[in-house]
Design an enzyme around this catalytic site. Structure first.
Site, PDB file in Angstrom:
ATOM      1  N   ALA A 183      -7.290   8.218   0.289  1.00  0.00           N
ATOM      2  CA  ALA A 183      -7.172   6.790  -0.003  1.00  0.00           C
ATOM      3  C   ALA A 183      -8.038   6.181   0.903  1.00  0.00           C
ATOM      4  CB  ALA A 183      -5.639   6.270   0.039  1.00  0.00           C
ATOM      5  N   SER A 184      -8.961   5.086   0.371  1.00  0.00           N
ATOM      6  CA  SER A 184     -10.063   4.788   1.450  1.00  0.00           C
ATOM      7  C   SER A 184      -9.133   3.805   2.510  1.00  0.00           C
ATOM      8  CB  SER A 184     -11.122   3.928   0.856  1.00  0.00           C
ATOM      9  OG  SER A 184     -11.614   4.665  -0.184  1.00  0.00           O
ATOM     10  N   GLN A 185      -9.995   3.372   3.700  1.00  0.00           N
ATOM     11  CA  GLN A 185      -9.578   2.585   4.756  1.00  0.00           C
ATOM     12  C   GLN A 185      -9.681   1.178   4.123  1.00  0.00           C
ATOM     13  OE1 GLN A 185     -12.053   3.192   8.045  1.00  0.00           O
ATOM     14  NE2 GLN A 185     -11.061   1.967   9.429  1.00  0.00           N
ATOM     15  N   ARG A 226       0.734  -1.225   0.033  1.00  0.00           N
ATOM     16  CA  ARG A 226       0.117   0.058  -0.016  1.00  0.00           C
ATOM     17  C   ARG A 226       0.840   1.222  -0.036  1.00  0.00           C
ATOM     18  NH1 ARG A 226      -3.544   2.755   4.451  1.00  0.00           N
ATOM     19  NH2 ARG A 226      -5.383   3.684   3.017  1.00  0.00           N
TER      20      ARG A 226
END
Ligand code: SAH
Length: 226
Positions: A67-69, A41
């Site tokens: 950026a999403s969880q 990531r």
């Protein structure tokens, strides 16, 4: 996938802790959990954010976007049950991290982002990882990407004021779409299924918080509170 950065010692331990955090939220599909080990990531985030890259948290990626969880993305994959033959449309490439997870699971991913530098950056990282089955496009994804429709799965990674009708039309028979619907402050995560000409909607989560979908079927830039 080339794995040079996967062996970066600084991150291996954090990545495994993240997987434990995701598992604690209730996702226990091993193939899904393994994806979070396969995709580094940190590479998708600005370098200043690398120390936080494996926290189960949304992370700023510049241009007012996040950026999403990761655990939410794991839930997406768990709910959508992607098949290796699925063709996926993603609205809001953002960092490109979810694009990578999807590309490793489905046949092909088409991902639309309205902010060109984000799309370019995501392209570079995906290329660096040798991911070749993701097509990125810069434009207004609120109206989908008609050229490659229909899609088995559509994921909208930005908050929409209502079910985007243009996207429902681009769903294949048997297709499913995840979209956060609500106000710019808070949304419900909704699963839309299409069977023939009929669609059904089911609430997956009560309260999520996404950046707004800006475009023809979303909010106008003037209305956006970003
Ligand atoms: N899954 C991504 C989420 C990024 S945030 C990630 O984890 O990195 C949502 C993204 O949607 C933002 O990058 C924003 O620019 C983009 N977006 C908002 N409205 C859009 C639209 N109409 N078309 C395409 N992208 C849009």
């Amino acid at each position: 996938m080339e794995s040079g950065d996967l062996t970066d010692r600084r991150f291996v331990r954090y990545r495994h802790r993240l997987i434990e955090d995701i598992r604690a939220t209730g996702v226990d599909d091993l193939e899904i959990l393994h994806l979070f080990d396969r995709v580094p990531r940190h590479l998708f985030l600005p370098e200043a954010q690398w120390p936080r890259a494996y926290e189960d948290a949304p992370i700023p990626i510049g241009h007012g976007q996040t950026a999403s969880q990761p655990s939410l993305q794991a839930l997406y994959l768990d709910v959508l049950k992607l098949a290796p033959t699925d063709r996926v449309l993603e609205i809001g490439t953002g960092s490109g991290f979810l694009t990578a997870l999807l590309a490793l699971t489905a046949e092909r991913v088409y991902s639309v982002e309205r902010i060109r530098p984000l799309s370019r950056r995501a392209r570079r990282v995906l290329d660096g990882l040798g991911i070749q089955n993701a097509a990125l496009f810069v434009g207004d994804g609120s109206i989908g990407w008609r050229r490659f429709a229909p899609y088995d799965v559509i994921i909208v990674s930005a908050a929409s004021p209502s079910t985007p009708g243009g996207l429902v039309e681009q769903l294949a028979d048997g297709g499913r779409m995840l979209v956060p619907i609500g106000t710019q402050e808070a949304q419900e995560l909704v699963l839309v299924r299409r069977a023939g000409d009929r669609t059904s909607e089911e609430r997956v989560l009560d309260r999520v918080s996404f950046v707004p979908l800006l475009g023809l079927q979303g909010w106008s830039e003037d209305e956006a509170q970003v």
